[in-house]
Design a protein around this motif. Sequence first.
Motif, mmCIF file in Angstrom:
data_model
loop_
_atom_site.group_PDB
_atom_site.id
_atom_site.type_symbol
_atom_site.label_atom_id
_atom_site.label_comp_id
_atom_site.label_asym_id
_atom_site.label_seq_id
_atom_site.Cartn_x
_atom_site.Cartn_y
_atom_site.Cartn_z
ATOM 1 N N LEU A 50 70.695 -52.687 -41.640
ATOM 2 C CA LEU A 50 71.660 -51.584 -41.661
ATOM 3 C C LEU A 50 72.321 -51.376 -40.299
ATOM 4 O O LEU A 50 73.469 -50.932 -40.228
ATOM 5 C CB LEU A 50 70.983 -50.292 -42.120
ATOM 6 C CG LEU A 50 70.564 -50.266 -43.588
ATOM 7 C CD1 LEU A 50 69.811 -48.983 -43.903
ATOM 8 C CD2 LEU A 50 71.758 -50.433 -44.505
ATOM 9 N N GLN A 51 71.632 -51.687 -39.219
ATOM 10 C CA GLN A 51 72.203 -51.544 -37.881
ATOM 11 C C GLN A 51 73.382 -52.489 -37.667
ATOM 12 O O GLN A 51 74.212 -52.260 -36.783
ATOM 13 C CB GLN A 51 71.132 -51.775 -36.804
ATOM 14 C CG GLN A 51 70.090 -50.691 -36.720
ATOM 15 C CD GLN A 51 70.671 -49.348 -36.314
ATOM 16 O OE1 GLN A 51 71.614 -49.262 -35.537
ATOM 17 N NE2 GLN A 51 70.112 -48.286 -36.862
ATOM 18 N N GLN A 52 73.465 -53.543 -38.473
ATOM 19 C CA GLN A 52 74.571 -54.493 -38.352
ATOM 20 C C GLN A 52 75.856 -53.954 -38.963
ATOM 21 O O GLN A 52 76.938 -54.490 -38.707
ATOM 22 C CB GLN A 52 74.200 -55.809 -39.022
ATOM 23 C CG GLN A 52 73.038 -56.516 -38.371
ATOM 24 C CD GLN A 52 72.649 -57.773 -39.131
ATOM 25 O OE1 GLN A 52 73.494 -58.443 -39.712
ATOM 26 N NE2 GLN A 52 71.366 -58.085 -39.139
ATOM 27 N N ILE A 53 75.764 -52.903 -39.777
ATOM 28 C CA ILE A 53 76.931 -52.296 -40.419
ATOM 29 C C ILE A 53 77.468 -51.194 -39.507
ATOM 30 O O ILE A 53 76.744 -50.284 -39.130
ATOM 31 C CB ILE A 53 76.561 -51.697 -41.797
ATOM 32 C CG1 ILE A 53 75.912 -52.747 -42.694
ATOM 33 C CG2 ILE A 53 77.782 -51.066 -42.448
ATOM 34 C CD1 ILE A 53 76.786 -53.928 -43.015
ATOM 35 N N VAL A 54 78.751 -51.262 -39.165
ATOM 36 C CA VAL A 54 79.364 -50.296 -38.259
ATOM 37 C C VAL A 54 80.343 -49.418 -39.045
ATOM 38 O O VAL A 54 81.362 -49.918 -39.534
ATOM 39 C CB VAL A 54 80.110 -51.012 -37.108
ATOM 40 C CG1 VAL A 54 80.756 -49.999 -36.174
ATOM 41 C CG2 VAL A 54 79.161 -51.925 -36.359
ATOM 42 N N PRO A 55 80.026 -48.102 -39.182
ATOM 43 C CA PRO A 55 80.971 -47.193 -39.845
ATOM 44 C C PRO A 55 82.315 -47.185 -39.123
ATOM 45 O O PRO A 55 82.377 -47.212 -37.895
ATOM 46 C CB PRO A 55 80.287 -45.826 -39.749
ATOM 47 C CG PRO A 55 78.826 -46.147 -39.633
ATOM 48 C CD PRO A 55 78.782 -47.412 -38.820
ATOM 49 N N GLY A 56 83.392 -47.180 -39.910
ATOM 50 C CA GLY A 56 84.735 -47.191 -39.342
ATOM 51 C C GLY A 56 85.261 -48.579 -39.050
ATOM 52 O O GLY A 56 86.432 -48.751 -38.717
ATOM 53 N N VAL A 57 84.403 -49.608 -39.161
ATOM 54 C CA VAL A 57 84.806 -50.982 -38.858
ATOM 55 C C VAL A 57 84.596 -51.898 -40.064
ATOM 56 O O VAL A 57 85.508 -52.584 -40.511
ATOM 57 C CB VAL A 57 84.034 -51.536 -37.637
ATOM 58 C CG1 VAL A 57 84.369 -52.999 -37.398
ATOM 59 C CG2 VAL A 57 84.317 -50.693 -36.403
ATOM 60 N N ASP A 58 83.381 -51.921 -40.585
ATOM 61 C CA ASP A 58 83.047 -52.844 -41.673
ATOM 62 C C ASP A 58 83.644 -52.393 -42.997
ATOM 63 O O ASP A 58 83.894 -51.205 -43.224
ATOM 64 C CB ASP A 58 81.528 -52.983 -41.795
ATOM 65 C CG ASP A 58 80.945 -53.837 -40.676
ATOM 66 O OD1 ASP A 58 81.417 -54.971 -40.511
ATOM 67 O OD2 ASP A 58 80.037 -53.355 -39.973
ATOM 68 N N THR A 59 83.828 -53.368 -43.892
ATOM 69 C CA THR A 59 84.434 -53.122 -45.208
ATOM 70 C C THR A 59 83.434 -53.447 -46.316
ATOM 71 O O THR A 59 82.324 -53.917 -46.039
ATOM 72 C CB THR A 59 85.678 -54.003 -45.393
ATOM 73 O OG1 THR A 59 85.254 -55.380 -45.379
ATOM 74 C CG2 THR A 59 86.712 -53.757 -44.310
ATOM 75 N N ARG A 60 83.857 -53.227 -47.553
ATOM 76 C CA ARG A 60 83.009 -53.561 -48.710
ATOM 77 C C ARG A 60 82.565 -55.023 -48.657
ATOM 78 O O ARG A 60 81.408 -55.340 -48.919
ATOM 79 C CB ARG A 60 83.770 -53.326 -50.018
ATOM 80 C CG ARG A 60 84.048 -51.897 -50.312
ATOM 81 C CD ARG A 60 84.869 -51.798 -51.618
ATOM 82 N NE ARG A 60 85.338 -50.455 -51.803
ATOM 83 C CZ ARG A 60 84.608 -49.484 -52.345
ATOM 84 N NH1 ARG A 60 83.404 -49.739 -52.770
ATOM 85 N NH2 ARG A 60 85.107 -48.273 -52.480
ATOM 86 N N ALA A 61 83.489 -55.903 -48.336
ATOM 87 C CA ALA A 61 83.185 -57.339 -48.301
ATOM 88 C C ALA A 61 82.144 -57.657 -47.234
ATOM 89 O O ALA A 61 81.211 -58.432 -47.488
ATOM 90 C CB ALA A 61 84.460 -58.138 -48.064
ATOM 91 N N THR A 62 82.279 -57.077 -46.037
ATOM 92 C CA THR A 62 81.299 -57.377 -44.987
ATOM 93 C C THR A 62 79.939 -56.768 -45.315
ATOM 94 O O THR A 62 78.912 -57.362 -44.983
ATOM 95 C CB THR A 62 81.770 -56.888 -43.596
ATOM 96 O OG1 THR A 62 82.035 -55.497 -43.649
ATOM 97 C CG2 THR A 62 83.004 -57.635 -43.136
ATOM 98 N N VAL A 63 79.919 -55.617 -45.987
ATOM 99 C CA VAL A 63 78.641 -55.025 -46.399
ATOM 100 C C VAL A 63 77.945 -55.935 -47.402
ATOM 101 O O VAL A 63 76.746 -56.196 -47.291
ATOM 102 C CB VAL A 63 78.834 -53.603 -46.978
ATOM 103 C CG1 VAL A 63 77.556 -53.108 -47.633
ATOM 104 C CG2 VAL A 63 79.279 -52.643 -45.893
#
Length: 152
Positions: free
Chosen positions: A39-52
């Motif tokens: 979860l730390q690899q996911i950045v709010p405001g930057v990542d999208t559905r595809a990157t998640v």
Amino acid sequence: MHGIGTSLKWAVLAIALVGVAGCETRYRNHGYVPSEEVLQQIVPGVDTRATVEDVVGVPNASGVLNDSGFYYIQSEVKHFAWQRPTVTEREIVAITFDQAGVVDNIVTYGLEDGRVVPLTKRVTQTSDGDISFIRKLFGNIGGINLGDMLGG
């Protein structure tokens, strides 16, 4: 005659052992919740559905309110003898998105005394609709009725 009595005793003993073995408590885990490191690899405001989806994986469920989020659900279910299985632990990670499909919020929910409780939040803003959806997930998966647990 002595051989039949001994065989009968062994047969009764074997049936009793099978009966006792059937009373063993078993716990089964269902679903998947990503680790905190993932979860730390996911950045709010930057990542999208595809990157998640690439980093975390395909969700167990997705939001019904305007495709608002991904929900990763893990439950521990207790099985004991003839009794109905009961959910002893449940964790939900909710990753919500804004209208552009960018990560808006990451929240981890737990089940404490029959109530939905936020365990961690990455962004402070929430939506009443998302909380309601989380409550429905806790209430419906595995047959738990939160109203019954709360006495109401």
